[in-house]
Design a protein around this motif. Structure first.
Motif, short mmCIF file in Angstrom:
data_model
loop_
_atom_site.label_atom_id
_atom_site.label_comp_id
_atom_site.label_asym_id
_atom_site.label_seq_id
_atom_site.Cartn_x
_atom_site.Cartn_y
_atom_site.Cartn_z
N GLU A 44 0.86 -1.09 0.02
CA GLU A 44 -0.06 0.02 0.07
C GLU A 44 0.96 1.25 -0.18
OE1 GLU A 44 -3.27 0.35 0.15
OE2 GLU A 44 -4.03 -1.58 0.85
N TYR A 45 0.42 2.37 -0.33
CA TYR A 45 1.06 3.48 -0.29
C TYR A 45 1.42 3.53 1.35
CZ TYR A 45 0.06 5.04 -5.00
OH TYR A 45 -0.11 4.85 -6.19
N SER A 46 2.54 4.20 1.63
CA SER A 46 3.08 4.31 2.90
C SER A 46 2.05 5.02 4.20
CB SER A 46 4.50 4.77 2.96
OG SER A 46 5.33 4.07 2.40
N GLU A 47 1.39 5.89 3.58
CA GLU A 47 0.67 6.80 4.47
C GLU A 47 -0.56 5.99 4.80
OE1 GLU A 47 1.64 7.89 1.31
OE2 GLU A 47 0.15 9.06 0.43
N ASN A 65 9.69 -0.60 4.21
CA ASN A 65 9.41 0.57 3.35
C ASN A 65 10.16 0.59 1.99
OD1 ASN A 65 7.34 1.62 5.25
ND2 ASN A 65 9.17 2.14 6.51
N VAL A 67 10.85 2.79 -1.95
CA VAL A 67 10.47 3.90 -2.94
C VAL A 67 10.54 3.04 -4.08
CG1 VAL A 67 11.10 5.98 -4.23
CG2 VAL A 67 11.69 5.70 -1.54
N ASP A 68 9.32 3.05 -4.93
CA ASP A 68 9.17 2.14 -6.32
C ASP A 68 9.78 3.10 -7.50
OD1 ASP A 68 7.33 4.18 -7.06
OD2 ASP A 68 5.67 2.37 -7.22
N ARG A 72 7.46 6.39 -5.51
CA ARG A 72 6.14 6.38 -4.54
C ARG A 72 6.81 5.69 -3.38
NH1 ARG A 72 4.62 4.05 -9.41
NH2 ARG A 72 3.45 5.52 -10.87
N ASN A 73 6.30 6.13 -2.36
CA ASN A 73 6.50 5.52 -1.05
C ASN A 73 5.59 4.53 -0.66
OD1 ASN A 73 8.88 7.11 -0.16
ND2 ASN A 73 7.31 8.73 0.12
N ILE A 74 6.15 3.27 -0.63
CA ILE A 74 5.21 1.87 -0.68
C ILE A 74 5.91 1.30 0.98
CG2 ILE A 74 4.72 -0.25 -1.63
CD1 ILE A 74 4.08 1.92 -3.55
N THR A 75 4.62 0.54 1.46
CA THR A 75 4.86 -0.11 2.62
C THR A 75 4.42 -1.42 2.50
OG1 THR A 75 5.03 1.72 4.17
CG2 THR A 75 4.46 -0.21 5.18
N ARG A 86 -8.95 1.37 4.13
CA ARG A 86 -8.46 2.04 3.01
C ARG A 86 -9.45 1.72 1.52
NH1 ARG A 86 -7.81 0.32 -1.57
NH2 ARG A 86 -6.32 -1.16 -0.76
#
Ligand code: AMP
Length: 418
Positions: A44-47, A65, A67-68, A72-75, A86
């Protein structure tokens, strides 16, 4: 030589058969309660997880975590609930249904110190009920968790529960707790001294400070509940009483994740020598998660069990049934030239849902027999010159050792094929 990543494991067939048993039985239980399966992405997106106000170790210290390639920051999800919420917000499924009842089974990722029963990739199963705030919903979820323990034949189910109350109760309680711990600050561990500012509730379930007298004597959340939270919790307890659910109130129970509110609980079994691992699962209600994720005001409650721990609990306690891979028929040909004929017999059997296997190896019949016995089929099927000529198969019952020729049709009937 390549090795598996620390904290991961390979689930091999002798164990995956146990998981299959657990998953099938779980699905039957969830069905009784009219819960439907949801599968959300593992990434998912990290946020989704790194939200404002979330100070749990799980989110702060243990997430994977990256970065793709699109920056994008992904977790990788450390737990299921946030991703499910979500999805509910994104699909707006809450608008068509006043209550959503989901169950899930899937992997999570936490960068924890690997140890017995704790992995970096591990599975959880659980439920989320979203959309309707009601003590009867809370009670249903708790009863379902309790039912899982008893349905699988585990002894000594015990639900430990507590109420953190609604936002107003929580704020009041947090203030009182902060004041209390400020005056006992020197007795707290380093982590808890930080928690004092972020979330004093978390001091209550700190592994280091939790057992200390100062924590045991701390003010209790249930003494600071608003009238409506009090009635809510009392109604939950009443329903549990009426349904003879074995529970006890644990004033220090706050659960590891910061989004919990109102009813929180843990599910325990009583397995000899299992120690702390007797806590098989936990859960609670969450009033703020949806708004924290930018969604509408939506309440939810859920629980999760660790799959690995649950399977181990069944094994250790003797509640795991004896499971074996069934094999109805095992075909042996006397020479490779009969393999094509045999392959048609094999297909015919499988088309009729018979579990069948054939030895493709060109070794001696003796060595094929050795392998066949190890595979433990109900019937051995021999195919040689006579069988091919007469369009028959020779069938040996491995139990009675009786052997006779028959048509494939008769064999299918004998094996209860459909
Ligand atoms: P939690 O999501 O932390 O409330 O944990 C719920 C259940 O998931 C626990 O009772 C454990 O059985 C299981 N669990 C949590 N973390 C891990 C892990 N790292 N490895 C294996 N099981 C875990």
């Amino acid at each position: 030589m390549n090795y598996k990543i620390k904290g991961t494991y390979d689930l091999l067939p002798e164990d995956s058969i146990k998981w299959e048993y657990v998953q099938n039985k779980l699905k039957e239980i969830f069905k009784k309660y009219n819960y439907k399966e949801i599968r959300t992405p593992i990434m998912e997106y990290s946020e989704v997880f790194h939200r404002e106000g979330e100070f749990s170790d799980m989110v702060q210290k243990e997430t994977y975590n990256f970065v793709d390639k699109g920056n994008r920051n992904i977790t990788l999800r450390p737990e299921a609930t946030a991703g499910i919420m979500r999805s509910v917000i994104e699909t707006k499924n809450y608008a068509q249904n006043d209550i959503l009842k989901y169950f899930y089974i899937g992997p999570n990722y936490r960068y924890e110190r690997p140890q017995k029963g704790r992995f970096r990739e591990f599975y959880q199963f659980g439920v989320e009920v979203i959309g309707l705030k009601s003590p009867y919903v809370d009670a249903e979820v708790i009863m379902l968790a309790s039912d899982i323990i008893t349905e699988f034949g585990l002894d000594g189910v015990l639900i430990k529960l507590n109420s953190l109350g609604d936002n107003q109760s929580r704020l009041k309680y947090q203030k009182v707790l902060k004041e209390y711990f400020e005056s006992h600050k020197e007795g707290l561990c380093n982590d808890c001294q930080t928690r004092l500012d972020n979330n004093p509730l978390r001091i209550l379930d700190c592994k280091i400070d939790g057992p200390k007298e100062v924590v045991k004597n701390a003010p209790k959340s249930i003494d600071y509940l608003t009238d409506s939270s009090k009635v809510h919790f009392e109604t939950v307890l009443k329903v549990l009483d009426e349904n003879k659910i074995n529970y006890e109130i644990d004033h220090n129970l706050v659960r590891g994740i910061d989004y919990y509110s109102e009813t929180v609980f843990e599910i325990h079994a009583n397995i000899k020598d299992f120690g702390n691992a007797n806590t098989l699962g936990g859960g609670g209600a969450y009033d703020n998660l949806s708004t924290d994720l930018g969604g509408p005001e939506l309440t939810g409650i859920g629980f999760s069990f660790g799959m690995e721990r649950f399977v181990e609990a069944l094994e250790v306690s003797g509640a795991m049934p004896n499971l074996e891979y069934a094999l109805d028929a095992y075909i042996i040909t006397f020479d490779e030239e009969y393999n094509t004929f045999a392959s048609k017999v094999l297909k015919d059997l499988r088309d009729h849902k018979v579990i069948a296997e054939m030895d493709y190896d060109n070794k001696s019949v003796k060595s094929k027999m050795k392998k066949a016995i190890k595979a433990n089929p109900k019937y051995l099927i021999f195919i040689g010159e006579d069988e091919v000529k007469n369009n028959l198969v020779s069938v040996k019952d491995t139990n009675t050792q009786e052997q006779k020729p028959m048509k494939v049709k008769e064999l299918i009937k004998l094996l209860g094929g459909k």
